[in-house]
Design an enzyme around this catalytic site. Sequence first.
Site, PDB file in Angstrom:
ATOM      1  N   CYS A  19      76.121  18.778 -11.672  1.00  0.00           N
ATOM      2  CA  CYS A  19      74.689  18.687 -11.385  1.00  0.00           C
ATOM      3  C   CYS A  19      73.952  17.850 -12.416  1.00  0.00           C
ATOM      4  O   CYS A  19      72.790  17.513 -12.228  1.00  0.00           O
ATOM      5  CB  CYS A  19      74.079  20.084 -11.322  1.00  0.00           C
ATOM      6  N   HIS A  42      61.799  28.249 -22.382  1.00  0.00           N
ATOM      7  CA  HIS A  42      62.346  27.888 -21.073  1.00  0.00           C
ATOM      8  C   HIS A  42      63.693  27.208 -21.298  1.00  0.00           C
ATOM      9  O   HIS A  42      63.802  26.276 -22.102  1.00  0.00           O
ATOM     10  CB  HIS A  42      61.391  26.932 -20.353  1.00  0.00           C
ATOM     11  N   HIS A  60      67.451  27.163 -15.051  1.00  0.00           N
ATOM     12  CA  HIS A  60      67.427  28.076 -13.911  1.00  0.00           C
ATOM     13  C   HIS A  60      68.818  28.659 -13.701  1.00  0.00           C
ATOM     14  O   HIS A  60      69.809  28.104 -14.157  1.00  0.00           O
ATOM     15  CB  HIS A  60      66.965  27.344 -12.643  1.00  0.00           C
ATOM     16  N   ASP A  90      75.428  30.168  -6.842  1.00  0.00           N
ATOM     17  CA  ASP A  90      76.541  29.422  -6.251  1.00  0.00           C
ATOM     18  C   ASP A  90      77.569  29.041  -7.318  1.00  0.00           C
ATOM     19  O   ASP A  90      78.230  28.019  -7.219  1.00  0.00           O
ATOM     20  CB  ASP A  90      76.014  28.168  -5.542  1.00  0.00           C
ATOM     21  N   ARG A 120      75.494  30.447 -11.633  1.00  0.00           N
ATOM     22  CA  ARG A 120      75.510  29.153 -12.313  1.00  0.00           C
ATOM     23  C   ARG A 120      74.211  28.995 -13.085  1.00  0.00           C
ATOM     24  O   ARG A 120      73.157  28.814 -12.506  1.00  0.00           O
ATOM     25  CB  ARG A 120      75.646  28.028 -11.271  1.00  0.00           C
ATOM     26  N   CYS A 139      72.031  26.721 -15.058  1.00  0.00           N
ATOM     27  CA  CYS A 139      71.838  25.285 -15.164  1.00  0.00           C
ATOM     28  C   CYS A 139      70.813  25.074 -16.283  1.00  0.00           C
ATOM     29  O   CYS A 139      69.644  25.416 -16.133  1.00  0.00           O
ATOM     30  CB  CYS A 139      71.317  24.792 -13.814  1.00  0.00           C
TER      31      CYS A 139
END
Length: 134
Positions: free
Chosen positions: A66, A103, A106, A110, A118, A120
Amino acid sequence: MSSKIFKTPQQWREQLTAEQFHVTREAGTERPFSGEHYFHQRRGRYHCICCDALLFSSSSKFDAGCGWPSFWEEAVPGSITRLRDSSHGMIRTEVRCAQCDAHLGHVFEDGPPPSGERYCINSVALHFVAEDEA
Ligand SMILES: [Zn+2]
């Protein structure tokens, strides 16, 4: 769990680079495939760039394709806070450092087994400590 860390935006600005501040304190996102940890394969631990809390281990890192570093579990249960994020016309689950509210990125459902999740994560939100240096 360790106690919460609170700093003013000005204090964070003094500690972080402009990009680190934007991602961690303003919920920004770095460009995909740009982060220093994305292709990173070394063994070690990933800490919060803001408060140094241990967040992820290289043993749960995988290449999700990704463009951001991906992990299938957090290193320490409770080290990450989940929040509902409905920005950008999507319903997602934002993840933050539980200690300082930075932060991070996310979490999606999946991912690979055993967690099926996952994470990310933005590279700039993480500080890597190699196993042989720790
Ligand atoms: Zn933190």
